[in-house]
Design a protein around this motif. Structure first.
Motif, mmCIF file in Angstrom:
data_model
loop_
_atom_site.group_PDB
_atom_site.id
_atom_site.type_symbol
_atom_site.label_atom_id
_atom_site.label_comp_id
_atom_site.label_asym_id
_atom_site.label_seq_id
_atom_site.Cartn_x
_atom_site.Cartn_y
_atom_site.Cartn_z
ATOM 1 N N ALA A 108 -9.336 3.584 -2.261
ATOM 2 C CA ALA A 108 -10.084 4.265 -1.196
ATOM 3 C C ALA A 108 -9.963 5.785 -1.309
ATOM 4 N N LYS A 109 -8.842 6.264 -1.866
ATOM 5 C CA LYS A 109 -8.647 7.704 -2.049
ATOM 6 C C LYS A 109 -9.381 8.221 -3.285
ATOM 7 N N GLY A 110 -10.019 7.321 -4.026
ATOM 8 C CA GLY A 110 -10.822 7.733 -5.174
ATOM 9 C C GLY A 110 -10.080 7.802 -6.493
ATOM 10 N N PHE A 111 -8.884 7.218 -6.562
ATOM 11 C CA PHE A 111 -8.161 7.208 -7.832
ATOM 12 C C PHE A 111 -8.886 6.317 -8.834
ATOM 13 N N LYS A 129 1.989 -4.334 -1.799
ATOM 14 C CA LYS A 129 1.449 -3.943 -3.107
ATOM 15 C C LYS A 129 -0.081 -3.928 -3.088
ATOM 16 N N ILE A 130 -0.695 -4.920 -2.469
ATOM 17 C CA ILE A 130 -2.157 -4.959 -2.347
ATOM 18 C C ILE A 130 -2.640 -3.788 -1.506
ATOM 19 N N TRP A 131 -1.943 -3.511 -0.411
ATOM 20 C CA TRP A 131 -2.310 -2.398 0.468
ATOM 21 C C TRP A 131 -2.275 -1.069 -0.282
ATOM 22 N N VAL A 132 -1.228 -0.842 -1.080
ATOM 23 C CA VAL A 132 -1.108 0.402 -1.841
ATOM 24 C C VAL A 132 -2.275 0.536 -2.817
ATOM 25 N N LYS A 133 -2.638 -0.535 -3.485
ATOM 26 C CA LYS A 133 -3.766 -0.488 -4.425
ATOM 27 C C LYS A 133 -5.076 -0.219 -3.681
ATOM 28 N N ASN A 134 -5.262 -0.842 -2.520
ATOM 29 C CA ASN A 134 -6.475 -0.607 -1.732
ATOM 30 C C ASN A 134 -6.568 0.840 -1.260
ATOM 31 N N ILE A 135 -5.456 1.397 -0.816
ATOM 32 C CA ILE A 135 -5.435 2.795 -0.373
ATOM 33 C C ILE A 135 -5.720 3.715 -1.561
ATOM 34 N N SER A 136 -5.106 3.424 -2.704
ATOM 35 C CA SER A 136 -5.331 4.235 -3.903
ATOM 36 C C SER A 136 -6.805 4.227 -4.294
ATOM 37 N N GLU A 189 -9.307 3.557 -11.923
ATOM 38 C CA GLU A 189 -8.726 2.202 -11.989
ATOM 39 C C GLU A 189 -7.387 2.165 -12.718
ATOM 40 N N GLN A 190 -7.177 3.050 -13.674
ATOM 41 C CA GLN A 190 -5.887 3.112 -14.359
ATOM 42 C C GLN A 190 -4.776 3.467 -13.364
ATOM 43 N N LEU A 191 -5.017 4.476 -12.522
ATOM 44 C CA LEU A 191 -4.024 4.867 -11.521
ATOM 45 C C LEU A 191 -3.858 3.785 -10.454
ATOM 46 N N VAL A 192 -4.970 3.154 -10.074
ATOM 47 C CA VAL A 192 -4.891 2.054 -9.097
ATOM 48 C C VAL A 192 -4.035 0.928 -9.661
ATOM 49 N N HIS A 193 -4.232 0.621 -10.942
ATOM 50 C CA HIS A 193 -3.460 -0.438 -11.595
ATOM 51 C C HIS A 193 -1.970 -0.091 -11.624
ATOM 52 N N GLU A 194 -1.650 1.193 -11.830
ATOM 53 C CA GLU A 194 -0.260 1.622 -11.908
ATOM 54 C C GLU A 194 0.381 1.843 -10.536
ATOM 55 N N ALA A 195 -0.425 1.961 -9.486
ATOM 56 C CA ALA A 195 0.108 2.183 -8.135
ATOM 57 C C ALA A 195 0.991 1.003 -7.740
ATOM 58 N N ASN A 196 2.105 1.300 -7.089
ATOM 59 C CA ASN A 196 3.050 0.240 -6.758
ATOM 60 C C ASN A 196 3.845 0.613 -5.513
ATOM 61 N N ALA A 197 4.560 -0.336 -4.989
ATOM 62 C CA ALA A 197 5.425 -0.131 -3.831
ATOM 63 C C ALA A 197 6.622 -1.051 -3.981
ATOM 64 N N LYS A 198 7.691 -0.714 -3.305
ATOM 65 C CA LYS A 198 8.904 -1.516 -3.345
ATOM 66 C C LYS A 198 9.481 -1.602 -1.947
ATOM 67 N N ILE A 199 9.826 -2.800 -1.536
ATOM 68 C CA ILE A 199 10.455 -3.014 -0.232
ATOM 69 C C ILE A 199 11.965 -3.092 -0.450
ATOM 70 N N PHE A 200 12.707 -2.353 0.364
ATOM 71 C CA PHE A 200 14.165 -2.392 0.305
ATOM 72 C C PHE A 200 14.689 -2.959 1.615
ATOM 73 N N THR A 201 15.562 -3.929 1.520
ATOM 74 C CA THR A 201 16.166 -4.507 2.715
ATOM 75 C C THR A 201 17.419 -3.713 3.077
ATOM 76 N N SER A 202 17.817 -3.824 4.331
ATOM 77 C CA SER A 202 18.991 -3.088 4.785
ATOM 78 C C SER A 202 19.616 -3.839 5.961
ATOM 79 N N GLY A 203 20.617 -3.239 6.534
ATOM 80 C CA GLY A 203 21.228 -3.773 7.745
ATOM 81 C C GLY A 203 21.896 -5.121 7.540
ATOM 82 N N SER A 204 21.766 -5.989 8.549
ATOM 83 C CA SER A 204 22.454 -7.276 8.518
ATOM 84 C C SER A 204 21.991 -8.138 7.351
ATOM 85 N N TYR A 205 20.744 -7.984 6.936
ATOM 86 C CA TYR A 205 20.258 -8.768 5.797
ATOM 87 C C TYR A 205 21.054 -8.430 4.539
ATOM 88 N N ARG A 206 21.242 -7.137 4.283
ATOM 89 C CA ARG A 206 21.973 -6.723 3.092
ATOM 90 C C ARG A 206 23.452 -7.122 3.179
#
Length: 109
Positions: free
Chosen positions: A78-81, A69-76, A83-100
């Motif tokens: 750095a791309k010149g978005f 989530k921090i990385w996505v905001k930093n990239i946003s 602050e409103q868009l940076v604040h709304e930028a988000n990411a989600k991790i999905f687990t799979s395989g044996s963990y799921r």
């Protein structure tokens, strides 16, 4: 007549995406027995995590989620978005395989 977006073998046209289920029938009694046998086997060979291991894994996944989530905001930013868009930028991790599946095949000492 098929559902739009689903494959339809009768139309002669190939459709990509989600395919129709092979069957809508629920599990049979034999399926339930085989499931119990598989779970017993997996427990017997030690492929289920202990509660302590599950807690550690969840903590690691939580920290990884924060890092992404921090990385996505930093990239946003750095791309010149703005602050409103940076604040709304988000990411989600999905687990799979044996963990799921709730089993773990990591080598144990």
């Amino acid at each position: 007549m098929g559902i739009p977006g689903l494959s339809n073998q009768n139309s002669g046209q190939q459709r990509l995406g989600i395919t129709e289920p092979i069957s809508l029938a629920g599990p049979t009694d034999d399926d339930a027995i085989k499931t119990l046998e598989l779970e017993k086997y997996l427990q017997g060979v030690g492929l289920y995590e202990s509660q302590e291991e599950a807690v550690v894994r969840e903590e690691v996944l939580g920290r990884l989620d924060q890092i992404v989530k921090i990385w996505v905001k930093n990239i946003s930013r750095a791309k010149g978005f703005n602050e409103q868009l940076v604040h709304e930028a988000n990411a989600k991790i999905f687990t799979s395989g044996s963990y799921r599946l709730g089993v773990c095949s990591l080598a144990r000492e």
